[in-house]
Design a protein around this motif. Structure first.
Motif, PDB file in Angstrom:
ATOM      1  N   LYS A  12      -2.787  10.957   4.337  1.00 54.18           N
ATOM      2  CA  LYS A  12      -1.665  10.152   4.855  1.00 54.18           C
ATOM      3  C   LYS A  12      -2.009   8.663   4.961  1.00 54.18           C
ATOM      4  CE  LYS A  12       1.096  13.664   5.580  1.00 54.18           C
ATOM      5  NZ  LYS A  12       2.499  13.820   5.538  1.00 54.18           N
ATOM      6  N   GLU A  13      -2.948   8.217   4.136  1.00 51.19           N
ATOM      7  CA  GLU A  13      -3.276   6.794   4.050  1.00 51.19           C
ATOM      8  C   GLU A  13      -2.209   6.117   3.191  1.00 51.19           C
ATOM      9  OE1 GLU A  13      -6.952   4.007   2.476  1.00 51.19           O
ATOM     10  OE2 GLU A  13      -6.752   6.047   1.732  1.00 51.19           O
ATOM     11  N   SER A  14      -1.734   4.987   3.655  1.00 54.24           N
ATOM     12  CA  SER A  14      -0.708   4.250   2.922  1.00 54.24           C
ATOM     13  C   SER A  14      -1.295   3.685   1.628  1.00 54.24           C
ATOM     14  CB  SER A  14      -0.166   3.118   3.798  1.00 54.24           C
ATOM     15  OG  SER A  14       0.872   2.457   3.139  1.00 54.24           O
ATOM     16  N   LEU A  15      -0.659   3.997   0.485  1.00 58.98           N
ATOM     17  CA  LEU A  15      -1.178   3.559  -0.804  1.00 58.98           C
ATOM     18  C   LEU A  15      -0.287   2.521  -1.485  1.00 58.98           C
ATOM     19  CD1 LEU A  15      -2.378   6.964  -2.286  1.00 58.98           C
ATOM     20  CD2 LEU A  15      -3.743   5.210  -1.153  1.00 58.98           C
ATOM     21  N   TYR A  16       1.020   2.752  -1.478  1.00 54.27           N
ATOM     22  CA  TYR A  16       1.904   1.843  -2.203  1.00 54.27           C
ATOM     23  C   TYR A  16       3.311   1.919  -1.625  1.00 54.27           C
ATOM     24  CZ  TYR A  16       4.031  -0.683  -6.060  1.00 54.27           C
ATOM     25  OH  TYR A  16       4.695  -1.621  -6.813  1.00 54.27           O
ATOM     26  N   ILE A  17       3.946   0.766  -1.478  1.00 58.15           N
ATOM     27  CA  ILE A  17       5.323   0.686  -1.004  1.00 58.15           C
ATOM     28  C   ILE A  17       6.115  -0.131  -2.015  1.00 58.15           C
ATOM     29  CG2 ILE A  17       6.833  -0.251   0.795  1.00 58.15           C
ATOM     30  CD1 ILE A  17       4.550   0.299   2.786  1.00 58.15           C
ATOM     31  N   GLU A  45       0.035  11.632  -3.086  1.00 60.16           N
ATOM     32  CA  GLU A  45       0.262  13.019  -2.679  1.00 60.16           C
ATOM     33  C   GLU A  45       1.595  13.198  -1.961  1.00 60.16           C
ATOM     34  OE1 GLU A  45      -1.618  15.854  -3.066  1.00 60.16           O
ATOM     35  OE2 GLU A  45      -3.121  14.812  -4.266  1.00 60.16           O
ATOM     36  N   TYR A  46       1.977  12.199  -1.202  1.00 67.28           N
ATOM     37  CA  TYR A  46       3.221  12.275  -0.421  1.00 67.28           C
ATOM     38  C   TYR A  46       4.051  11.038  -0.685  1.00 67.28           C
ATOM     39  CZ  TYR A  46       0.581  15.713   2.276  1.00 67.28           C
ATOM     40  OH  TYR A  46      -0.166  16.787   2.659  1.00 67.28           O
TER      41      TYR A  46
END
Length: 114
Positions: A12-17, A45-46
């Motif tokens: 649940k680490e923020s990767l891209y927005i 993943e999410y």
């Protein structure tokens, strides 16, 4: 459907927005590796989606989310700035000045026996 998407890792680490006028198509292209995230799409993943119709609101929310979550792979729209509140040098100078003022007040009060 338009809006903002937020890719996260398994932990649940923020990767891209990002934002898109067509969320479904944009998310599929990211997952397929055919966008600017082609080197990192394997870590996605999410995904969370926020449905927003107004283009200005999308721009504002995307910038806000990037600066709050600080995703690993976003480099644009990161706001970095120094203000008096966050600049250590300015804070130290302010504290020193306040200390000098307080010392002068204390000396003045002693001279007047107050």
């Amino acid at each position: 459907m338009s809006g903002i998407y937020h890719f996260m890792s398994r932990q649940k680490e923020s990767l891209y927005i990002g934002k898109s006028l067509n969320l479904s198509r944009r998310i599929k292209s990211h997952i397929a590796g055919s966008t600017n995230t082609r080197d990192v799409h394997k870590y996605f993943e999410y995904v969370e989606c926020y449905f927003i119709d107004d283009a200005l609101q999308m721009e504002i929310y995307e910038t806000y989310m990037i600066n709050i979550f600080k995703p690993k792979f976003n480099v644009d729209k990161v706001i970095t700035y120094k203000t008096q509140r966050y600049n250590v040098d300015v804070n130290d100078a302010y504290k020193n000045e306040r200390s000098n003022i307080q010392q002068r007040i204390d000396m003045a009060l002693e001279n007047f026996s107050l």
